[in-house]
Design an enzyme around this catalytic site. Structure first.
Site, PDB file in Angstrom:
ATOM      1  N   ASP A 189       0.558  -1.698   0.040  1.00 41.06           N
ATOM      2  CA  ASP A 189       0.021  -0.188  -0.298  1.00 41.06           C
ATOM      3  C   ASP A 189       0.814   0.882  -0.281  1.00 41.06           C
ATOM      4  OD1 ASP A 189      -2.286   1.445  -0.137  1.00 41.06           O
ATOM      5  OD2 ASP A 189      -2.685   1.303   2.227  1.00 41.06           O
TER       6      ASP A 189
ATOM      7  N   CYS B 229     -27.314  -5.638  -4.857  1.00 42.93           N
ATOM      8  CA  CYS B 229     -27.578  -5.213  -3.272  1.00 42.93           C
ATOM      9  C   CYS B 229     -27.033  -3.495  -3.286  1.00 42.93           C
ATOM     10  CB  CYS B 229     -26.283  -6.301  -1.800  1.00 42.93           C
ATOM     11  SG  CYS B 229     -26.047  -5.451  -0.704  1.00 42.93           S
TER      12      CYS B 229
ATOM     13  N   CYS C  40     -23.612  -0.963   0.946  1.00 43.25           N
ATOM     14  CA  CYS C  40     -22.527   0.014   0.663  1.00 43.25           C
ATOM     15  C   CYS C  40     -23.004   1.598   0.621  1.00 43.25           C
ATOM     16  CB  CYS C  40     -21.777  -0.723   0.133  1.00 43.25           C
ATOM     17  SG  CYS C  40     -21.395  -1.309  -1.671  1.00 43.25           S
TER      18      CYS C  40
ATOM     19  N   CYS D  22     -23.861   5.499   3.172  1.00 45.19           N
ATOM     20  CA  CYS D  22     -22.464   5.946   2.486  1.00 45.19           C
ATOM     21  C   CYS D  22     -22.735   7.720   2.846  1.00 45.19           C
ATOM     22  CB  CYS D  22     -21.888   6.500   0.973  1.00 45.19           C
ATOM     23  SG  CYS D  22     -20.885   7.081   1.665  1.00 45.19           S
TER      24      CYS D  22
ATOM     25  N   CYS E  35     -15.415  11.164  -0.497  1.00 50.62           N
ATOM     26  CA  CYS E  35     -15.368   9.733   1.383  1.00 50.62           C
ATOM     27  C   CYS E  35     -14.735  10.474   2.278  1.00 50.62           C
ATOM     28  CB  CYS E  35     -14.279   9.600   0.261  1.00 50.62           C
ATOM     29  SG  CYS E  35     -13.728   7.444   1.064  1.00 50.62           S
TER      30      CYS E  35
ATOM     31  N   CYS F 206     -21.964  -4.433   4.701  1.00 54.96           N
ATOM     32  CA  CYS F 206     -21.639  -5.367   3.954  1.00 54.96           C
ATOM     33  C   CYS F 206     -21.767  -7.021   4.157  1.00 54.96           C
ATOM     34  CB  CYS F 206     -20.515  -5.482   3.217  1.00 54.96           C
ATOM     35  SG  CYS F 206     -19.846  -6.767   1.659  1.00 54.96           S
TER      36      CYS F 206
END
Length: 344
Positions: A136, A193, A196, A200, A216, A250
């Site tokens: 990352d 689905c 998610c 938000c 975000c 989720c």
């Protein structure tokens, strides 16, 4: 040595190291990634994350990052929380901190494990082979590579999720010159689905499988420098570092595996906003030593705390905000004034 046998033993060794899953793909297994990245950047959805644009050629084409590589070994490590991360949102006097940041810095823990596994692989493969490990911090698109390696798929929230692991996973990559057998890619299983997307707070998803980082909360609290758009601040609630809403909701998490690394156990939890607001630079660094939170610095952190105080609706926190209206950092001072106005 037969590479099929080596792969099987590598998988066993990966699990012995604490990884929950392993898959292998070719460096050129995500040809669509470059175009998707170009669209993301062209729409400005990366916000202030200029580093995404600066090395977009490597990021969009893993084969160009290290041309000698023949295989990308993708590994997933579970950090599943033991309690509901959404519960803290109903406690406005406390700080909501993303699950991944409540323990030790995963970069250090995962990279250490990757290096051990990589050394084992080189010992088995013999002379002339090489590896590079990434967690990352390099221009590597871990999530598309993980899907190509069969570990899971990028859900509508753009995070990796799996039918066997849920979506509470860290990803690491080992690039190697060894030509190992490849796994079949995974297809997406989100169906109809939209949990998610619906949860938000800031509507950061312009469409399924697409994220506008500028809206975000994880981006706003961690990557964004300077004042946050006043229209978005009330939507941040008491989230001061990251946001777990789209992950926590989720339904595939019913298959999530427990975290095996003791370092991911929460040592920060949900601290008191009033106490956090008193931290100077020295105290901030001491409080978050060994934590990923430390990298955003005291001023950005206190900015976030003040937004949470302003959203708390608690008049008892007015003196806390008042004390910071003369802070040397102009963004902190402005956030304190905003919090005061909200609590009036």
């Amino acid at each position: 040595m037969k590479t099929a046998s080596l792969k099987e033993r590598l998988s066993d060794q990966a699990r012995a190291e604490g990884f929950a899953a392993m898959g292998i793909c070719a460096p050129d297994a995500i040809p669509e990634a470059a175009a998707r990245l170009r669209t993301f950047l062209a729409e400005g959805h990366h916000g202030q994350m200029q580093w995404m644009a600066d090395r977009s050629d490597w990021r969009g084409n893993p084969a160009a990052l290290w041309p000698e590589a023949r295989s990308v070994i993708m590994l997933a490590e579970a950090y599943t929380p033991e309690t509901d991360p959404l519960a803290i949102l109903s406690h406005p006097d406390r700080a909501a901190i993303s699950v991944y940041a409540q323990g030790k810095d995963y970069h250090d823990l995962v990279k250490r494990r990757l290096k051990r596994l990589g050394r084992w692989l080189l010992d088995q493969a013999g002379q002339g082979e090489a590896i590079k490990v990434f967690v990352d911090t390099a221009p590597v698109m871990e999530k598309p590579l993980a899907q190509a390696a069969g570990l899971g798929w990028q859900g509508k929230h753009t995070n990796l999720l799996s039918r066997n692991l849920g979506n509470w996973v860290f990803l690491g990559a080992i690039f190697t010159t060894i030509d190992l057998p490849k796994d079949a890619p995974e297809s997406q299983h989100c169906g109809s689905c939209t949990a998610c997307l619906d949860i938000c707070p800031t509507r950061a998803f312009p469409a399924p499988f697409r994220l506008d980082a500028r809206r975000c909360i994880s981006y706003l609290t961690i990557e964004h420098k300077g004042p946050v758009d006043p229209d978005l601040r009330p939507l941040m609630g008491n989230r001061i570092y990251g946001c777990d809403d789209c992950l926590a909701i989720c339904p595939w998490n019913k298959f999530a595996k427990a975290a095996s690394e003791i370092g991911y156990q929460p040592r920060i939890g949900a601290p008191d906003l009033a106490e956090l607001a008193t931290l100077d630079d020295t105290a901030f660094r001491a409080s978050f030593a060994g934590s990923p939170i430390k990298r955003i610095g005291r001023d950005r952190f206190i900015r976030n705390v003040l937004y949470a105080i302003g959203n708390s609706g608690l008049p008892s926190l007015r003196p806390v905000a008042q004390a910071l209206t003369a802070d040397p950092d102009p963004t902190v001072a402005e956030a304190a004034q905003w919090a005061l106005s909200r609590l009036s």
